[in-house]
Motif scaffolding. Structure first.
Motif, PDB file in Angstrom:
ATOM      1  N   TRP A 748       2.729 -34.340  56.980  1.00 43.84           N
ATOM      2  CA  TRP A 748       3.504 -33.115  56.849  1.00 43.84           C
ATOM      3  C   TRP A 748       3.124 -32.328  55.603  1.00 43.84           C
ATOM      4  O   TRP A 748       3.035 -32.893  54.519  1.00 43.84           O
ATOM      5  CB  TRP A 748       5.006 -33.438  56.757  1.00 43.84           C
ATOM      6  CG  TRP A 748       5.536 -34.219  57.919  1.00 43.84           C
ATOM      7  CD1 TRP A 748       5.823 -35.542  57.950  1.00 43.84           C
ATOM      8  CD2 TRP A 748       5.837 -33.710  59.220  1.00 43.84           C
ATOM      9  NE1 TRP A 748       6.288 -35.903  59.185  1.00 43.84           N
ATOM     10  CE2 TRP A 748       6.314 -34.811  59.989  1.00 43.84           C
ATOM     11  CE3 TRP A 748       5.762 -32.442  59.814  1.00 43.84           C
ATOM     12  CZ2 TRP A 748       6.701 -34.664  61.326  1.00 43.84           C
ATOM     13  CZ3 TRP A 748       6.158 -32.309  61.148  1.00 43.84           C
ATOM     14  CH2 TRP A 748       6.610 -33.407  61.879  1.00 43.84           C
ATOM     15  N   ALA A 749       2.924 -31.042  55.775  1.00 46.00           N
ATOM     16  CA  ALA A 749       2.908 -30.130  54.637  1.00 46.00           C
ATOM     17  C   ALA A 749       4.356 -29.699  54.434  1.00 46.00           C
ATOM     18  O   ALA A 749       5.068 -29.449  55.409  1.00 46.00           O
ATOM     19  CB  ALA A 749       2.039 -28.920  54.930  1.00 46.00           C
ATOM     20  N   VAL A 750       4.797 -29.650  53.190  1.00 44.54           N
ATOM     21  CA  VAL A 750       6.196 -29.325  52.928  1.00 44.54           C
ATOM     22  C   VAL A 750       6.284 -28.090  52.022  1.00 44.54           C
ATOM     23  O   VAL A 750       5.754 -28.073  50.918  1.00 44.54           O
ATOM     24  CB  VAL A 750       6.919 -30.505  52.252  1.00 44.54           C
ATOM     25  CG1 VAL A 750       8.402 -30.175  52.088  1.00 44.54           C
ATOM     26  CG2 VAL A 750       6.745 -31.782  53.060  1.00 44.54           C
ATOM     27  N   ILE A 751       6.941 -27.081  52.552  1.00 42.54           N
ATOM     28  CA  ILE A 751       7.152 -25.856  51.791  1.00 42.54           C
ATOM     29  C   ILE A 751       8.636 -25.776  51.456  1.00 42.54           C
ATOM     30  O   ILE A 751       9.477 -25.762  52.355  1.00 42.54           O
ATOM     31  CB  ILE A 751       6.719 -24.620  52.606  1.00 42.54           C
ATOM     32  CG1 ILE A 751       5.221 -24.714  52.926  1.00 42.54           C
ATOM     33  CG2 ILE A 751       7.063 -23.335  51.859  1.00 42.54           C
ATOM     34  CD1 ILE A 751       4.749 -23.653  53.906  1.00 42.54           C
ATOM     35  N   ASN A 807       8.957 -28.783  56.902  1.00 43.19           N
ATOM     36  CA  ASN A 807       7.858 -29.708  57.171  1.00 43.19           C
ATOM     37  C   ASN A 807       7.096 -29.224  58.392  1.00 43.19           C
ATOM     38  O   ASN A 807       7.710 -29.040  59.462  1.00 43.19           O
ATOM     39  CB  ASN A 807       8.401 -31.113  57.482  1.00 43.19           C
ATOM     40  CG  ASN A 807       8.986 -31.802  56.256  1.00 43.19           C
ATOM     41  OD1 ASN A 807       8.432 -32.753  55.739  1.00 43.19           O
ATOM     42  ND2 ASN A 807      10.134 -31.305  55.793  1.00 43.19           N
ATOM     43  N   VAL A 808       5.802 -29.013  58.255  1.00 41.71           N
ATOM     44  CA  VAL A 808       4.960 -28.712  59.424  1.00 41.71           C
ATOM     45  C   VAL A 808       3.740 -29.626  59.371  1.00 41.71           C
ATOM     46  O   VAL A 808       3.353 -30.069  58.293  1.00 41.71           O
ATOM     47  CB  VAL A 808       4.478 -27.235  59.464  1.00 41.71           C
ATOM     48  CG1 VAL A 808       5.617 -26.310  59.803  1.00 41.71           C
ATOM     49  CG2 VAL A 808       3.789 -26.841  58.172  1.00 41.71           C
ATOM     50  N   PRO A 809       3.126 -29.907  60.530  1.00 46.75           N
ATOM     51  CA  PRO A 809       1.913 -30.742  60.496  1.00 46.75           C
ATOM     52  C   PRO A 809       0.906 -30.170  59.497  1.00 46.75           C
ATOM     53  O   PRO A 809       0.693 -28.952  59.428  1.00 46.75           O
ATOM     54  CB  PRO A 809       1.403 -30.675  61.942  1.00 46.75           C
ATOM     55  CG  PRO A 809       2.654 -30.495  62.744  1.00 46.75           C
ATOM     56  CD  PRO A 809       3.518 -29.575  61.900  1.00 46.75           C
ATOM     57  N   ALA A 810       0.304 -31.083  58.727  1.00 48.14           N
ATOM     58  CA  ALA A 810      -0.382 -30.704  57.495  1.00 48.14           C
ATOM     59  C   ALA A 810      -1.419 -29.600  57.642  1.00 48.14           C
ATOM     60  O   ALA A 810      -1.509 -28.715  56.788  1.00 48.14           O
ATOM     61  CB  ALA A 810      -1.031 -31.937  56.888  1.00 48.14           C
TER      62      ALA A 810
END
Lengths: 986, 94, 185
Positions: A748-751, A807-810
Motif C-alpha cells: 500500500w501507498a499511504v497518503i 491506502n492504494v496499491p503501491a
C-alpha cells in the motif's frame, strides 16, 4: 640483456621487453618478471628501510613470505597501494613503484640514526618509554614515532578502482597449485563434482617453476606442468583461478579468496574490477599450500644480499636472474645444496658453503667436490659486512658450542637455509589442531575441524615424489628423478663472539625484532609465546611472521629451557596476506552500500525539492522548502497551512501487517494491550504493544476490516521487529491459533490528508464510501475506490485535524498523489514532511515510540493507562506491569514543558533539574524528549520524561543548556485543542 | 559462515538467512498472573548462558520464515542438530 | 472524471541489462496460507494447485504457485485473474481455514536469463545454483546481499526473482555493476 640475467634460464618472455620505474628511475624488464626479479636483474638489492631502525634492507624471499621488500605501488591518484611485496608484484610496461620508510631517500635516510641508538628501542619500548609526562603521548611521542617508524603512508585519495564479489560453490577446493595441488586436482577432477584450483601466483606450478631439472614420470617438470594444466583446462568440472589468494578459512568449509584482476594490466580504462572477492563454499578442501624456508638468526643477517636459498633458486630458474657473482651459503639443512649446485652449474662463482652441522652426507660432499665447492662443516656465519649490500661474511668455527676461530670470506650474496616451515595458516584458521614434528622443528596439521586434508609440504611431507603421491591421494604413483629431500637440524641460536647485548641478529625482519629482544622479554618474565609476541611485536607485522614465527618460538623455548610445544604457538588469523579494503568491500560501495528504501511518492518529493532524512532503511521527505526557506520557515508554513486548510503527507513507510484467520481477534487481543474482541468491523483503534517486560514496544492504528481480518499499522522503524515478534508468539507460544500474518507495508501507498478541507478534497474522487461525519466517523475504516482504484480509507488523525489516510496499491501511489495535489491547489494544499508531522503531533501530545520512549517506559509512565484493556486476563507484557519496580514511586513520567521565555526552543536530550542553585554534580530529574517551535501556538513546546512528572504539573523545572539555565513550567502534554474539536470539522 | 539445516526446508542453508532468537525451551507461563514476582523475573530475565551444547531458537528469517530449535555448541559455534518447534527437547549426549 | 491512475513500478533498467534482466509488468500476487490438514480440500475447492513440499512450485496455465513455507504459498498470475481470484477467496472464506492477502503491488519481478545468470545472482545470493542443487522448478525465499528475495528457476539459464518494491533498485544496482564489469558494454 642486463648484467645479471642468465641466458637460457627462466620463464620470462624475452620476446616482450618492458620498462618500469622504481624510485623515479626507469629500468627494463621482461613480461613475466616480478618487481623483485626485475630489480635484481639490474643488481638492485637495496629496496627499503626497516621499520624501527631504518636499516637498509633487500630481498629475503621470492614469494609472498617476503618481509623486507615492501614498496608503494603507484598507479596514479586513487590507485596508490602501500606495503606491496615486490616479490609478488607483477611488472608490466609502465609500472611505477617507490621504496618506503625513508627520508629523504633510500640511500640517505635520516631515520637511520635510530640504528645507532638501538638501546633506546628494546623489546617493549612502546610500553616502557614515553610514559611520562602523559600529555606528551598525544602531542609529542606518538606523532614522532608515527613519522619515524612505520610502513608506507596510507593513501589519502578516494579509491578510484572498482571491486566485486561473488559466491562460489564446489565439491573440492584445492588451495595451492604446486606439484601437490596439481596432482590433487588431476585426481579430484576425474570424478564428477566441481573442482576449483586456486593459486596466489600468476602462473600455476609452485615449486616446479623453480625446479625445471626435475623429471616427473619421465617428462621434464615444465612439460609435465603444461600437459597437466591442459588436461585440467579441458575438464568441464574444473575452474582454475590464478592470482587468487585464499585469505581466510571459516566455518564449514567457507573460504574467502581474492583474485587480482587488473593490477598487472597497463590499461586502466577497462570496466573490469581491480579485485574480486570469492566467497567459496566447498564440500572438501585440499590444502596444498607448501612450505616456507626459514632464515637463520645471526648477526647482521638483514643486510641486503642475504636471502633465502630457495629465493635464489627461484630467481635463477624462474626468472633467469642471478642474485650475485660470488655466492655463499649458510645452511643447517640438506635442501639448500640443490640450490648452490644449480647456481654453480649456471657458472656462478661459489664463495663456499658454511654448514652448522659437523657432518654432511657423502652424496653431498661428492657433488660439491665435483663442482669445486668448499663445504665448511661445524661452522657458522657470525656476521656480515657491507654498506648497502653484503660484501663479506665472517665464518666462525664452533667447538663445544664456542667460537674457536673466525675469518672473513668475501661474497656479494649470502644464502641461508634454516629448514622449512609448513604453511599451516589456513588449516589453523579452520581451527584444526596441530602437532609438533621434532625433525622439522615445526608444527604440522593434526586433527582437522572441517572436511579438509593437507597434502605435500604443508603437511610436513617433503620430497617431490612423496608430495605428488600424497597430493593424488594415493590414486596415482608418481615417479620423479629427484633424490631425497634430505634432512637438517634446528639450531635456533648461535654462539657469538662479542657482547650479546650488542648483537643484532634479526628474527622478525619486518618489525625489526632481534634475538636479544626475545631473550629480554623472557628475562622480564614473559613466558608464553603469546605474551612474548605482544611484548616484542615479533610476528605481528603485515607478514604475520611467515619467516619468523618458528625462529622466535625456538629462541623463546631455549631461553626458558622448555620444549617448544610447551611454549605454544601464536594463533594465525585471516587474512593470510594483507588484503585491500576494496576487496573486502567487494563492490558494496556507493548505492550498493546499503538499501535505501524509497516510497512510491519519493520521486515526486525529489522533483519538488524535498529535503530528505533517513528513517530506518527508508528515506523520507523531511520538509519541502519553497523559495529559499530554511527548515524552520518551511515547517512553520507547512504547519499553519495544514491547521488552517490542508496538508498532504506521505505515510507509506508505516509498517502494515494483514492479520487474517478465524482466531485473528484473539491473536490481536493477546498481542496488544487494548481490547479487540468487540471492535466492530469498519472501526479502528489505537493499538499499543508492549514487550513481555512491560515496556512500550510499538504503537499504531489498527482497523478491523472483517470479523477475521485486521489491518495493523506499526511505526516505520518498528515494522520488522514487530512483525517478527508477532510471528514468534504465533508460531511458538500459540500454535493452536488459526491466524496468519502477511507484511503488506509495501503493498500500500499511504497518503495522509490533514486539515479542515481534507474531506472536501477527496469527496469528488471517492466511490462507494459515504464520507459524511455520521457514516464515516473518526477512527473508522472503509473499503471503496478512489480515482477508480481500490482503496482502504482510514479516518484517523495524527495531527489533531480532520484526517484521512488513503491506502492504494503501491504502484498507483504517485499518480494518486499528483491528482490530489493538483486538485488541492484550490485549498492551498501543502505537502509536508516528517518534521511538520512531528510538530503537529507534539502539539497534540501524541508520543512517538522510540523518541519519547526509550524501551524503559510503561503505558502508565506516558499517561496511557487508558489503552490497557482492564478486563483482559492476559496480553504480552501484562504481568510485568505489576512488577515491583514498575509500580514503584519515582519513575519518570511524560509531561509537557512550557519555557518561561516562549522563544526558547529547548534542546532534545537536555537534562532537567529541580533546583538551579544546587552544587555540581546536580541531581538530574529528567530529560527533554521532544522540542519544537509551534507556529500555531506562536511559542516553543516540549515533551519531557520527569521523575514523578505527573505530580509536578505547574511547578517549575530548570534546564541547563550551553551558556544558560532555562526555566520552564511543567504542563499537560496536550498543547492544542485539548477537547479534540478540530477532528470533527464538518 | 555456518551452514544451518532448517528442519522445515530439510536443507543446509547459509547462516545469513537465519537469525538467532535466544535460548530455547523457555515456554511462556500459561497464567502469568499466578506467578510470583520472582518466578516471573526468572522467566523474563534468567538464561543459562551455557558454555558448550546449548538449546537455542533460530528463525529461518529469509527462508521458510519458521522458528525452530537447535542444539549448538557455543565453543565451536557448530550446530549439533536442529528440530521443529513442538518436538521434544533434544537430549545432550554425555 | 474517475479514470484509472497510471501504474508506476519505479524501476529503471539501464540499457546494459537488456537481455539479462527484464522487469515483468504488474502481476497478480497473493500470499496464501492454508492450514496443512485442509490443503487437499482447499486444492479441490479452489482449483489452485498447492505444491506439497517447501521449495516446489506448480505451474497451471500462466499461474505459478510457489511453496515457500510449511503452509505458505505465493500465487503469481496475470492481472486478468485477479478479480476472479478475489471472488473465489471471498467465497471460500469461512468454509476453509486459510488466509489470502493481495500482495500484487508489494513485489516486483525480474526475469533473469543468459549464460552468466547464475554468476550474476551469486554476486549477492549465497545459494548453490548448480542444476543439481537448484533444479528447474525449485523455488525459495532467500537473500541477496541485505535484500530478501524469492527466487525460482524456470530454465537452465532462466530465473524469476521477486523482491519487495523498495528493494528492487538496490538489487538492480548490483546487476548493472555485474554486467558492466563482465561485458563492458
Amino acid at each position: 640483456m642486463t648484467l645479471h640475467r642468465k641466458p637460457e634460464y627462466g620463464r620470462v618472455n624475452r620476446g616482450k621487453p618492458i620498462n618500469f620505474s622504481f624510485d623515479g628511475k626507469i629500468y627494463s624488464a621482461f613480461d613475466g618478471d616480478s618487481l623483485a626479479s626485475a630489480l635484481l636483474a639490474h643488481g638492485v638489492h637495496l629496496v627499503g628501510r626497516s621499520f624501527k631502525y631504518h636499516r637498509p634492507r633487500g630481498f629475503v624471499a621470492a614469494g609472498p613470505e617476503e618481509p623486507n621488500a615492501l614498496v608503494t605501488f603507484d598507479r596514479g591518484p586513487g590507485r596508490v597501494t602501500p606495503n606491496v611485496r615486490a616479490t609478488t608484484l607483477e611488472v608490466f610496461d609502465g609500472l611505477v613503484a617507490h621504496s618506503q620508510n625513508n627520508w629523504p631517500s633510500l640511500t640517505f635516510d635520516m631515520g637511520a640514526v635510530n640504528d645507532l641508538f638501538y638501546m633506546l628501542f628494546p623489546a617493549g619500548f612502546y610500553n616502557k618509554t614515553f610514559m611520562w609526562p602523559k600529555s606528551f603521548w598525544d602531542r609529542v611521542y606518538e606523532p614522532a614515532i608515527r613519522k619515524m617508524a612505520g610502513l608506507g603512508p596510507a593513501p589519502i585519495d578516494e579509491d578510484a578502482d572498482i571491486y566485486a564479489s561473488q559466491y562460489m560453490h564446489c565439491e573440492t577446493l584445492i588451495v595451492g597449485a604446486g606439484p601437490a595441488g596439481i596432482a590433487a586436482a588431476l585426481a579430484a577432477s576425474e570424478k564428477p563434482g566441481r573442482v576449483i584450483l586456486v593459486d596466489e601466483q600468476y602462473e600455476f606450478g609452485g615449486s616446479l617453476l623453480s625446479t625445471p631439472n626435475m623429471v616427473i614420470n619421465d617428462i621434464p617438470a615444465w612439460q609435465w606442468l603444461e600437459d597437466s594444466l591442459a588436461i585440467l583446462k579441458a575438464r568441464e568440472n574444473v575452474t582454475l583461478l590464478t592470482r587468487t589468494t585464499v585469505i581466510g578459512y571459516y566455518h564449514e568449509n567457507f573460504l574467502g579468496a581474492v583474485e587480482r584482476i587488473t593490477d598487472h594490466e597497463k590499461d586502466l580504462s577497462s570496466h573490469k574490477p581491480r579485485e574480486r572477492l570469492y566467497k567459496i563454499r566447498a564440500g572438501e578442501v585440499v590444502l596444498a599450500t607448501g612450505a616456507i624456508e626459514r632464515p637463520l638468526v645471526f648477526q647482521s643477517n638483514d643486510r641486503p644480499g642475504v636471502m633465502l636459498a630457495s629465493a635464489a633458486h627461484t630467481y635463477l630458474n624462474r626468472y633467469g636472474v642471478v642474485v650475485g657473482e660470488k655466492i655463499a651459503l649458510f645452511t643447517c639443512h640438506d635442501s639448500a645444496y640443490e640450490v648452490i649446485f644449480d647456481l654453480a652449474d649456471a657458472g656462478i662463482s661459489i664463495a663456499g658453503v658454511i654448514d652448522v652441522r659437523d657432518q654432511v652426507s657423502e652424496t653431498i660432499i661428492a657433488a660439491a667436490k665435483a663442482r669445486n665447492i668448499e663445504i665448511l662443516t661445524g661452522t657458522i656465519v657470525s656476521g656480515t659486512s657491507g654498506k648497502f649490500r653484503v660484501s663479506s661474511l665472517r665464518a666462525s668455527k664452533i667447538e663445544d658450542g664456542k667460537i674457536t676461530s673466525t675469518w672473513e670470506i668475501a661474497c656479494d650474496c649470502l644464502l641461508m637455509c634454516g629448514g622449512w616451515t609448513p604453511s599451516i595458516h589456513l588449516f589453523s584458521h579452520s581451527k584444526g589442531s596441530l602437532k609438533w614434528r621434532e625433525d622439522l622443528g615445526a608444527y604440522i596439521p593434526d586433527n582437522p575441524n572441517e572436511n579438509v586434508i593437507s597434502v605435500g609440504a604443508c603437511n610436513g611431507t617433503f620430497g617431490l615424489r612423496k608430495i605428488m603421491t600424497e597430493g593424488a591421494g594415493g590414486s596415482t604413483e608418481y615417479q620423479v628423478n629427484a633424490g631425497a629431500f634430505g634432512s637438517g637440524i634446528i639450531p635456533a641460536t648461535f654462539p657469538t663472539e662479542g657482547d650479546p647485548a650488542k648483537v643484532k641478529a634479526f628474527v622478525d625482519f619486518q618489525n625489526d625484532v632481534t634475538e636479544k629482544d626475545i631473550n629480554l622479554a623472557v628475562r622480564e618474565g614473559l613466558k608464553s609465546i603469546e605474551h612474548v609476541k605482544r611484548y616484542t611485536t615479533t610476528g605481528m607485522a603485515t607478514d604475520q611472521g611467515k619467516t619468523s614465527n618458528l625462529n622466535a618460538l625456538q629462541i623463546a623455548a631455549k631461553a626458558v629451557y622448555k620444549p617448544v610445544q610447551q611454549v605454544g604457538l601464536t594463533t594465525f588469523r585471516p587474512p593470510y596476506t594483507p588484503t585491500t579494503f576494496g576487496a573486502l568491500v567487494g563492490g558494496k560501495d556507493g548505492h550498493s552500500f546499503h538499501v535505501i528504501r524509497k516510497t512510491p511518492m519519493d520521486g515526486w518529493a525529489e522533483d519538488h525539492g524535498a529535503v530528505f532524512e533517513p528513517v530506518a532503511l527508508w528515506r523520507r521527505a523531511r520538509y519541502f522548502p519553497r523559495d529559499g526557506e530554511d527548515m524552520l520557515a518551511a515547517v512553520n508554513r507547512e504547519c499553519l497551512t495544514t491547521r488552517c486548510s490542508l496538508g498532504i503527507f506521505d505515510a507509506s513507510t508505516l509498517g502494515k501487517v494483514e492479520v487474517i484467520g478465524p482466531d485473528a481477534a484473539e491473536f490481536m487481543n493477546r498481542m496488544y494491550t487494548n481490547p479487540w474482541l468487540k471492535l466492530k468491523p469498519g472501526s479502528c483503534r489505537y493499538g499499543l504493544m508492549l514487550g513481555e517486560d512491560g515496556y512500550i514496544m510499538d504503537d499504531g492504528v489498527i482497523g478491523r476490516l472483517a470479523e477475521n481480518h485486521f489491518h495493523v499499522t506499526t511505526t516505520t522503524g518498528g515494522a520488522p521487529r514487530v512483525f517478527r515478534m508477532m510471528e514468534d508468539y504465533r508460531q511458538t507460544e500459540w500454535p493452536e491459533l488459526d491466524v496468519w500474518l502477511t507484511s503488506t507495508t509495501e503493498q500500500w501507498a499511504v497518503i495522509a490528508l490533514n486539515g479542515p478541507n481534507a474531506r472536501k478534497l477527496i469527496e469528488p474522487f471517492v466511490e462507494g464510501i459515504d464520507l459524511s461525519e455520521e457514516k464515516f466517523p473518526h477512527m473508522a475504516v472503509r473499503e471503496g475506490r478512489i480515482c477508480g482504484v481500490e482503496t482502504r480509507l482510514f479516518r484517523v488523525s495524527f495531527s489533531g485535524e480532520l484526517g484521512f489516510e488513503i491506502n492504494v496499491p503501491a504502484h498507483y501511489g504517485r499518480a494518486l498523489w499528483e491528482t490530489l495535489f493538483i486538485a488541492g491547489q484550490k485549498y492551498d494544499i501543502t505537502p509536508y514532511g516528517t518534521e511538520t508531522m512531528h510538530v503537529l503531533r507534539a502539539e497534540k501530545g501524541f508520543i512517538i515510540v522510540g523518541q519519547d520512549t526509550d524501551g524503559t517506559v510503561t503505558p502508565m509512565d506516558v499517561g496511557m493507562s487508558w489503552a490497557i484493556g482492564k478486563k483482559k486476563k492476559d496480553f504480552v507484557g501484562k504481568r510485568s506491569l505489576s512488577r515491583p519496580d514498575i509500580m514503584a514511586e519515582g519513575r519518570k513520567q511524560l509531561v509537557g514543558l512550557l519555557t518561561d521565555d516562549p522563544n526558547i526552543v529547548l534542546e532534545e536530550g537536555a537534562q532537567l533539574i529541580a533546583n538551579p542553585e544546587q552544587s555540581i554534580p546536580m541531581d538530574m530529574i529528567g530529560h527533554v524528549t521532544s522540542s519544537y517551535w509551534s507556529a500555531t501556538l506562536n511559542r516553543s513546546i516540549a515533551l519531557a520524561m520527569v521523575k514523578n512528572g505527573h505530580a509536578l504539573t505547574e511547578s517549575n523545572v530548570y534546564i541547563p543548556m550551553p551558556g544558560k539555565i532555562y526555566k520552564a513550567q511543567v504542563s499537560k502534554c496536550v498543547f492544542y485543542d485539548p477537547n479534540g474539536e478540530r477532528l470533527n470539522v464538518i | 559462515m555456518l551452514l544451518i539445516k532448517c528442519p522445515y526446508c530439510q536443507e543446509d542453508r547459509p547462516e545469513i538467512e537465519f537469525s538467532y532468537s535466544g535460548e530455547a525451551h523457555i515456554a511462556r507461563p500459561l497464567n502469568p498472573d499466578d506467578l510470583s514476582d520472582e518466578e516471573w523475573a526468572e522467566y523474563l530475565f534468567i538464561r543459562s548462558n551455557r558454555r558448550g551444547l546449548h538449546h537455542e531458537r533460530w528463525l529461518h528469517a529469509h527462508g521458510c520464515a519458521r522458528f525452530f530449535n537447535a542444539l549448538r555448541d557455543t565453543v565451536s559455534d557448530k550446530f549439533e542438530l536442529t528440530y521443529k518447534m513442538g518436538e521434544p527437547k533434544a537430549q545432550v549426549k554425555k | 472524471m474517475l479514470s484509472e491512475l497510471k501504474i508506476d513500478q519505479a524501476v529503471e533498467l539501464a540499457p546494459i541489462l537488456t537481455g539479462e534482466v527484464d522487469l515483468l509488468p504488474v502481476q497478480t500476487r497473493y500470499s496464501l496460507r492454508v492450514k496443512p490438514k485442509e490443503r487437499c480440500a482447499f486444492i479441490e475447492a479452489s482449483n489452485i494447485d498447492l505444491p506439497a513440499q517447501i521449495g516446489k512450485m506448480s505451474v497451471q496455465y500462466d499461474r505459478v504457485v510457489l511453496c515457500i513455507g510449511p503452509d505458505e504459498y505465493i500465487l503469481i498470475c496475470s492481472l486478468a485473474e485477479r478479480e476472479p481470484l478475489a471472488r473465489k477467496f471471498e467465497e471460500l472464506m469461512g468454509k476453509y481455514i486459510f488466509s489470502a492477502t493481495d500482495i500484487s503491488h508489494r513485489n516486483v519481478s525480474f526475469i533473469l536469463s543468459g549464460e552468466q545468470t547464475t554468476n550474476m545472482i551469486n554476486v549477492g545470493c549465497p545459494l548453490d545454483l548448480s542444476l543439481e542443487n537448484f533444479p528447474v522448478g525449485k523455488c525459495t525465499r532467500t537473500i541477496f546481499e541485505s535484500a530478501e528475495i524469492i527466487l525460482f528457476r524456470m530454465g537452465k539459464t532462466k530465473f524469476q526473482l521477486e523482491t519487495w518494491r523498495s528493494f528492487a533498485p538496490f538489487i538492480v544496482g548490483y546487476f548493472e555493476k555485474y554486467c558492466l564489469q563482465n561485458r563492458g558494454k
